[in-house]
Design a protein around this motif. Structure first.
Motif, PDB file in Angstrom:
ATOM      1  N   ASN A  23       1.100  -1.176   0.017  1.00 50.50           N
ATOM      2  CA  ASN A  23       0.016  -0.104   0.070  1.00 50.50           C
ATOM      3  C   ASN A  23       0.737   1.235   0.029  1.00 50.50           C
ATOM      4  O   ASN A  23       0.337   2.139   0.832  1.00 50.50           O
ATOM      5  CB  ASN A  23      -0.964   0.069   1.199  1.00 50.50           C
ATOM      6  N   ARG A  24       1.896   1.151  -0.842  1.00 47.55           N
ATOM      7  CA  ARG A  24       2.666   2.529  -0.908  1.00 47.55           C
ATOM      8  C   ARG A  24       2.483   3.114  -2.044  1.00 47.55           C
ATOM      9  O   ARG A  24       3.082   4.431  -2.239  1.00 47.55           O
ATOM     10  CB  ARG A  24       4.129   1.980  -0.801  1.00 47.55           C
ATOM     11  N   VAL A  25       1.368   2.847  -2.838  1.00 46.09           N
ATOM     12  CA  VAL A  25       1.236   3.579  -3.944  1.00 46.09           C
ATOM     13  C   VAL A  25      -0.144   4.266  -3.739  1.00 46.09           C
ATOM     14  O   VAL A  25      -1.202   3.682  -3.715  1.00 46.09           O
ATOM     15  CB  VAL A  25       0.960   2.778  -5.188  1.00 46.09           C
ATOM     16  N   PRO A  26      -0.321   5.598  -3.841  1.00 42.61           N
ATOM     17  CA  PRO A  26      -1.603   6.477  -3.777  1.00 42.61           C
ATOM     18  C   PRO A  26      -2.645   5.910  -4.869  1.00 42.61           C
ATOM     19  O   PRO A  26      -2.215   5.830  -6.043  1.00 42.61           O
ATOM     20  CB  PRO A  26      -1.350   7.808  -4.020  1.00 42.61           C
ATOM     21  N   ASN A  27      -3.859   5.544  -4.222  1.00 38.40           N
ATOM     22  CA  ASN A  27      -4.917   4.961  -5.005  1.00 38.40           C
ATOM     23  C   ASN A  27      -4.546   3.633  -5.810  1.00 38.40           C
ATOM     24  O   ASN A  27      -5.323   3.267  -7.054  1.00 38.40           O
ATOM     25  CB  ASN A  27      -5.361   5.842  -5.952  1.00 38.40           C
ATOM     26  N   ASN A  28      -3.458   3.167  -5.452  1.00 37.73           N
ATOM     27  CA  ASN A  28      -2.943   1.956  -6.043  1.00 37.73           C
ATOM     28  C   ASN A  28      -2.793   2.100  -7.788  1.00 37.73           C
ATOM     29  O   ASN A  28      -3.039   1.170  -8.297  1.00 37.73           O
ATOM     30  CB  ASN A  28      -4.160   0.680  -5.967  1.00 37.73           C
ATOM     31  N   GLU A  29      -2.445   3.433  -7.873  1.00 42.46           N
ATOM     32  CA  GLU A  29      -2.373   3.668  -9.451  1.00 42.46           C
ATOM     33  C   GLU A  29      -0.980   3.929  -9.615  1.00 42.46           C
ATOM     34  O   GLU A  29      -0.337   5.205  -9.238  1.00 42.46           O
ATOM     35  CB  GLU A  29      -3.379   4.796  -9.701  1.00 42.46           C
ATOM     36  N   ILE A  30      -0.385   3.212 -10.672  1.00 38.30           N
ATOM     37  CA  ILE A  30       0.923   3.346 -10.936  1.00 38.30           C
ATOM     38  C   ILE A  30       0.974   4.610 -12.045  1.00 38.30           C
ATOM     39  O   ILE A  30       0.427   4.346 -12.979  1.00 38.30           O
ATOM     40  CB  ILE A  30       1.639   2.209 -11.563  1.00 38.30           C
ATOM     41  N   VAL A  31       1.930   5.573 -11.672  1.00 43.24           N
ATOM     42  CA  VAL A  31       2.064   6.696 -12.621  1.00 43.24           C
ATOM     43  C   VAL A  31       3.331   6.670 -13.169  1.00 43.24           C
ATOM     44  O   VAL A  31       4.266   7.005 -12.132  1.00 43.24           O
ATOM     45  CB  VAL A  31       1.476   7.742 -12.331  1.00 43.24           C
ATOM     46  N   THR A  32       3.983   6.531 -14.443  1.00 46.34           N
ATOM     47  CA  THR A  32       5.037   6.661 -14.873  1.00 46.34           C
ATOM     48  C   THR A  32       5.125   7.842 -15.971  1.00 46.34           C
ATOM     49  O   THR A  32       4.005   8.382 -16.108  1.00 46.34           O
ATOM     50  CB  THR A  32       5.802   5.645 -15.634  1.00 46.34           C
ATOM     51  N   ARG A  33       6.380   8.335 -16.254  1.00 43.20           N
ATOM     52  CA  ARG A  33       6.270   9.279 -17.341  1.00 43.20           C
ATOM     53  C   ARG A  33       7.645   8.965 -18.399  1.00 43.20           C
ATOM     54  O   ARG A  33       8.509   8.405 -17.820  1.00 43.20           O
ATOM     55  CB  ARG A  33       6.418  10.720 -16.852  1.00 43.20           C
ATOM     56  N   PHE A  34       7.473   9.330 -19.493  1.00 44.52           N
ATOM     57  CA  PHE A  34       8.367   9.573 -20.615  1.00 44.52           C
ATOM     58  C   PHE A  34       8.757  10.947 -20.420  1.00 44.52           C
ATOM     59  O   PHE A  34       8.210  11.585 -21.238  1.00 44.52           O
ATOM     60  CB  PHE A  34       8.142   8.738 -21.727  1.00 44.52           C
ATOM     61  N   PRO A  35      10.106  11.115 -20.344  1.00 43.85           N
ATOM     62  CA  PRO A  35      10.308  12.747 -20.157  1.00 43.85           C
ATOM     63  C   PRO A  35      11.428  13.154 -21.077  1.00 43.85           C
ATOM     64  O   PRO A  35      12.636  13.634 -20.800  1.00 43.85           O
ATOM     65  CB  PRO A  35      10.932  12.738 -18.891  1.00 43.85           C
ATOM     66  N   PRO A  36      11.358  13.037 -22.403  1.00 40.43           N
ATOM     67  CA  PRO A  36      12.335  13.438 -23.323  1.00 40.43           C
ATOM     68  C   PRO A  36      12.592  14.986 -23.402  1.00 40.43           C
ATOM     69  O   PRO A  36      11.609  15.690 -23.284  1.00 40.43           O
ATOM     70  CB  PRO A  36      12.021  13.168 -24.870  1.00 40.43           C
ATOM     71  N   GLU A  37      13.775  15.213 -23.606  1.00 44.36           N
ATOM     72  CA  GLU A  37      14.321  16.676 -23.901  1.00 44.36           C
ATOM     73  C   GLU A  37      14.200  16.987 -25.295  1.00 44.36           C
ATOM     74  O   GLU A  37      14.559  16.166 -26.109  1.00 44.36           O
ATOM     75  CB  GLU A  37      15.717  16.811 -23.484  1.00 44.36           C
ATOM     76  N   PRO A  38      13.171  18.049 -25.897  1.00 47.13           N
ATOM     77  CA  PRO A  38      12.838  18.114 -27.112  1.00 47.13           C
ATOM     78  C   PRO A  38      14.114  18.746 -28.109  1.00 47.13           C
ATOM     79  O   PRO A  38      13.804  19.855 -28.471  1.00 47.13           O
ATOM     80  CB  PRO A  38      11.646  18.960 -27.329  1.00 47.13           C
ATOM     81  N   ASN A  39      15.010  18.264 -28.020  1.00 46.97           N
ATOM     82  CA  ASN A  39      16.352  18.883 -28.476  1.00 46.97           C
ATOM     83  C   ASN A  39      17.010  17.797 -29.759  1.00 46.97           C
ATOM     84  O   ASN A  39      18.135  18.012 -29.920  1.00 46.97           O
ATOM     85  CB  ASN A  39      17.622  19.070 -27.577  1.00 46.97           C
ATOM     86  N   GLY A  40      16.153  17.006 -30.097  1.00 44.87           N
ATOM     87  CA  GLY A  40      16.754  16.089 -31.151  1.00 44.87           C
ATOM     88  C   GLY A  40      15.628  14.887 -31.410  1.00 44.87           C
ATOM     89  O   GLY A  40      14.504  14.930 -30.578  1.00 44.87           O
ATOM     90  N   LEU A  56       5.278  -0.792 -18.166  1.00 49.76           N
ATOM     91  CA  LEU A  56       5.097  -0.974 -16.785  1.00 49.76           C
ATOM     92  C   LEU A  56       3.369  -0.320 -16.382  1.00 49.76           C
ATOM     93  O   LEU A  56       2.822  -0.851 -15.733  1.00 49.76           O
ATOM     94  CB  LEU A  56       5.958  -0.185 -15.882  1.00 49.76           C
ATOM     95  N   ALA A  57       3.311   0.920 -16.957  1.00 49.17           N
ATOM     96  CA  ALA A  57       2.164   1.486 -16.539  1.00 49.17           C
ATOM     97  C   ALA A  57       0.748   0.422 -17.244  1.00 49.17           C
ATOM     98  O   ALA A  57      -0.178   0.433 -16.552  1.00 49.17           O
ATOM     99  CB  ALA A  57       1.935   2.925 -17.415  1.00 49.17           C
ATOM    100  N   GLN A  58       1.344  -0.015 -18.479  1.00 56.47           N
ATOM    101  CA  GLN A  58       0.108  -0.789 -19.137  1.00 56.47           C
ATOM    102  C   GLN A  58      -0.051  -2.162 -18.137  1.00 56.47           C
ATOM    103  O   GLN A  58      -1.082  -2.494 -17.739  1.00 56.47           O
ATOM    104  CB  GLN A  58       0.529  -1.375 -20.408  1.00 56.47           C
ATOM    105  N   LYS A  59       1.069  -2.567 -17.919  1.00 57.78           N
ATOM    106  CA  LYS A  59       1.007  -4.086 -17.088  1.00 57.78           C
ATOM    107  C   LYS A  59       0.158  -3.843 -15.733  1.00 57.78           C
ATOM    108  O   LYS A  59      -0.339  -4.578 -15.365  1.00 57.78           O
ATOM    109  CB  LYS A  59       2.553  -4.399 -16.849  1.00 57.78           C
ATOM    110  N   TYR A  60       0.587  -2.793 -14.943  1.00 52.06           N
ATOM    111  CA  TYR A  60      -0.251  -2.644 -13.806  1.00 52.06           C
ATOM    112  C   TYR A  60      -1.419  -1.721 -13.854  1.00 52.06           C
ATOM    113  O   TYR A  60      -1.694  -1.313 -12.764  1.00 52.06           O
ATOM    114  CB  TYR A  60       0.823  -2.060 -12.585  1.00 52.06           C
ATOM    115  N   GLY A  61      -1.794  -1.459 -14.971  1.00 46.70           N
ATOM    116  CA  GLY A  61      -3.125  -0.785 -15.093  1.00 46.70           C
ATOM    117  C   GLY A  61      -3.076   0.655 -14.799  1.00 46.70           C
ATOM    118  O   GLY A  61      -4.027   1.192 -14.055  1.00 46.70           O
ATOM    119  N   ARG A  63      -0.808   4.474 -15.665  1.00 52.83           N
ATOM    120  CA  ARG A  63      -0.805   5.484 -16.991  1.00 52.83           C
ATOM    121  C   ARG A  63       0.741   6.093 -16.767  1.00 52.83           C
ATOM    122  O   ARG A  63       1.510   6.033 -15.884  1.00 52.83           O
ATOM    123  CB  ARG A  63      -1.990   6.602 -16.724  1.00 52.83           C
ATOM    124  N   CYS A  64       0.633   6.483 -18.189  1.00 55.97           N
ATOM    125  CA  CYS A  64       2.337   7.000 -18.527  1.00 55.97           C
ATOM    126  C   CYS A  64       1.945   8.502 -19.015  1.00 55.97           C
ATOM    127  O   CYS A  64       1.278   8.322 -20.007  1.00 55.97           O
ATOM    128  CB  CYS A  64       2.999   6.018 -19.364  1.00 55.97           C
TER     129      CYS A  64
END
Ligand code: ATP
Ligand code: MG
Length: 564
Positions: A23-40, A56-61, A63-64
């Motif tokens: 229970n360390r995940v708020p609302n049991n919702e995994i939230v990831t991000r892909f953070p590219p720098e728009p420099n290429g 990972l977001a997909q697998k654990y229901g 969002r990314c």
């Protein structure tokens, strides 16, 4: 649910499952991000990060998010933002409406910086960049406090607001966190939070002339977006204390965690936007999407499928130690995938004419060919045949070496799908180059056997001269000729492979090719896998790119090494 092959969890999956269980995940919702720098443009290394974060977001229901980390206005461009979005979609991932920009948080970041100053946790420093480096110390020596470290809160505030208002030139002042100049971790020695930069930002225009630093922006952006697992590459490991410092600033409610994995490296390839940009700027490649580039747009144009790239990343796996993946593993994944889906086509890249002397002048026959013998539901198509066909130059020899089973005077071979033919004579031009081969065919051998069931050892593919389509065919190979570009020469530009592109101006292809569209997967029988070039091909000038050759060095290597 289908029975799935059980794969052991990777270390990130273990962390996530453990967090969910406890229970360390708020609302049991995994939230990831892909953070590219728009420099290429994105490269194959980024595919790993994309597959991980979205996967990972997909697998654990969960969002990314797609977060454009646009904190360096001088290097960023909308062209890059558009390409990044296109590439992620092509790979088959979707961020829904979770598209964010670090620049959206400039206001909040500024407020946090002001709060830090008021709390005595940040100060405006007037050391020059050189002095700052000097004061920073080294891995073995602690740093020294800047004389400005004890500037009063009022003065810090006043100066910071003046910085924001454009009252000071670039480089004059920097806002720094007041942490610990003696920290064993250099990233904790009063890291810079804001610098002055008079640059127009692609999104915020001229609104700001101070810009927040990555180590300040990134963790706070993660916190604002309620990211639960912030996944990045190993070089950020030393920055983790700075990440934790930022997410623990008073008033920040959500504290995400950073986890590091090993970046993807592939031999014979360079995976650095800066170097790739250099190749583009020096015009050593045609652009970011040159089919030799290790960019997502490059491999797409080369004809790799998104499925094969995801399979490749899956096979590479996720680890915490750096390694180099073999180029041939990537090509193996590409071939495996193309073998299942590519339409088989007869194309002659280096044509010579074969005239069947006893075949009627105006006769035409059509032979049915399976589009893809690997596909049980494959469609078929008809191939026209006539008295004159093209065959590959290498399929005829005046004087055959040992074990040569193709055409030579007196030898009989099979023309794929059609008849047995026996070479009778040939013509040469003034340079001694064979231009035409004459043969006779056995009408009884139609479809590939004869009543006497005699065997032939060679089979050649062919294209009917009067039905042939002409095309430009681009044969691509590795961009670099050395396994670790620049390692021995000191300059990766010296290791470019001069044969990375060989152009066949006038290949001859069966007419069915005219139906091929951009995005179709093709196999030119015996010549490799190909695709329609997504930029230069048109009905008037067909252009095909070689995706990969048929030879499979990885499969051979595995066999040799006894790997299943
Ligand atoms: P480059 O060094 O090519 O400029 P970068 O790390 O600066 O790459 P970013 O746009 O900052 O590029 O990267 C976005 C995300 O992709 C980051 O989380 C980064 O860690 C990850 N990433 C970049 N290169 C690789 C790689 N080779 N393997 C795995 N992940 C990568
Ligand atoms: Mg970067």
């Amino acid at each position: 649910m289908e029975l799935e092959e059980k794969k052991p969890l990777n270390f990130l999956e273990k962390i996530i499952e453990d967090d969910l269980k406890n229970n360390r995940v708020p609302n049991n919702e995994i939230v990831t991000r892909f953070p590219p720098e728009p420099n290429g443009y994105l490269h194959i290394g980024h595919i790993k990060s994309i597959c991980l974060n979205f996967g990972l977001a997909q697998k654990y229901g969960g969002r990314c998010h797609l977060r454009l980390d646009d904190t360096n206005p001088t290097k960023e461009d909308v062209e890059y933002i558009e390409s990044i979005k296109e590439d992620i979609k092509w790979l088959g991932f979707d961020w829904g409406n979770h598209e964010y920009y670090a620049s959206d948080y400039y206001e909040q970041l500024f407020e946090i910086a002001v709060q830090l100053i008021k709390d005595g946790k940040a100060y405006v420093d007037s050391l020059t960049p050189e002095q700052m480096r000097e004061y920073r110390g080294t891995l073995t020596e602690p740093g020294k406090n800047s004389p400005d470290r004890d500037r009063s809160i009022e003065e810090n505030l006043k100066l910071f607001l003046e910085m924001k208002d454009g009252k000071h030139p670039e480089g004059k002042y920097t806002l720094r966190a007041k942490i610990d100049m003696a920290s064993p971790n250099i990233n904790m020695r009063d890291p810079a939070l804001y610098r002055i930069k008079f640059a127009t930002h692609p999104r915020t225009g001229d609104k700001w002339c101070i810009y927040p630093m990555y180590d300040f922006t990134h963790p706070i952006s993660d916190a604002i977006e309620n990211i639960t697992h912030s996944i990045c590459t190993l070089e950020f490991e030393d920055h983790r204390p700075a990440y934790d410092w930022a997410t623990e600033i008073d008033g920040i409610e959500h504290a995400p965690h950073q986890y590091e994995f090993a970046r993807l490296n592939i031999n014979y390839m360079l995976m650095s936007k800066r170097r790739l940009l250099n190749l583009v700027n020096l015009k050593l490649v045609e652009g970011w999407d040159d089919p030799r580039m290790p960019t997502v747009s490059g491999v797409r144009r080369r004809g790799y499928s998104p499925e094969s790239m995801r399979d490749f990343i899956d096979r590479v796996g996720v680890a915490k130690t750096e390694g180099v993946v073999d180029y041939s593993l990537m090509e193996f994944c590409v071939r495996e995938d193309l073998n299942k889906r590519a339409t088989r086509i007869m194309a002659i890249l280096d044509p010579i004419k074969l005239i069947i002397d006893n075949y009627p002048e105006d006769k035409e026959e059509f032979f049915e060919a399976i589009d893809n013998p690997e596909d049980p539901n494959s469609k078929t198509h008809m191939i026209p045949f006539s008295k004159e066909v093209y065959i590959e130059r290498e399929d005829f020899m005046e004087v055959p070496p040992r074990k040569y089973h193709r055409l030579y005077p007196g030898n009989e071979i099979r023309l794929k799908y059609t008849y047995y033919v026996t070479a009778t004579s040939f013509e040469k031009d003034e340079n001694g180059k064979v231009t035409v081969v004459h043969c006779t065919y056995d009408p009884e051998s139609r479809g590939g056997t004869t009543p006497d069931k005699r065997k032939v050892r060679g089979t050649s593919h062919w294209v009917s001269v009067k039905h042939a389509a002409s095309a430009e065919v681009r044969l691509y190979d590795k961009l670099f000729k050395s396994e670790y570009p620049g390692k021995d020469t000191g300059n990766y530009l010296d290791d470019l492979n001069p044969e990375s592109l060989v152009v066949v101006e006038d290949a001859k292809i069966e007419p069915y090719i005219k139906e091929a569209k951009v995005g179709d997967y093709l196999q030119f029988i015996r010549n490799g896998y190909f695709c329609v070039d997504n930029k230069d091909s048109s009905p008037d000038h067909l252009v095909f790119n070689r995706t990969v050759t048929l030879r499979d060095s990885w499969a051979k290597m595995k066999k040799k090494m006894g790997i299943k």
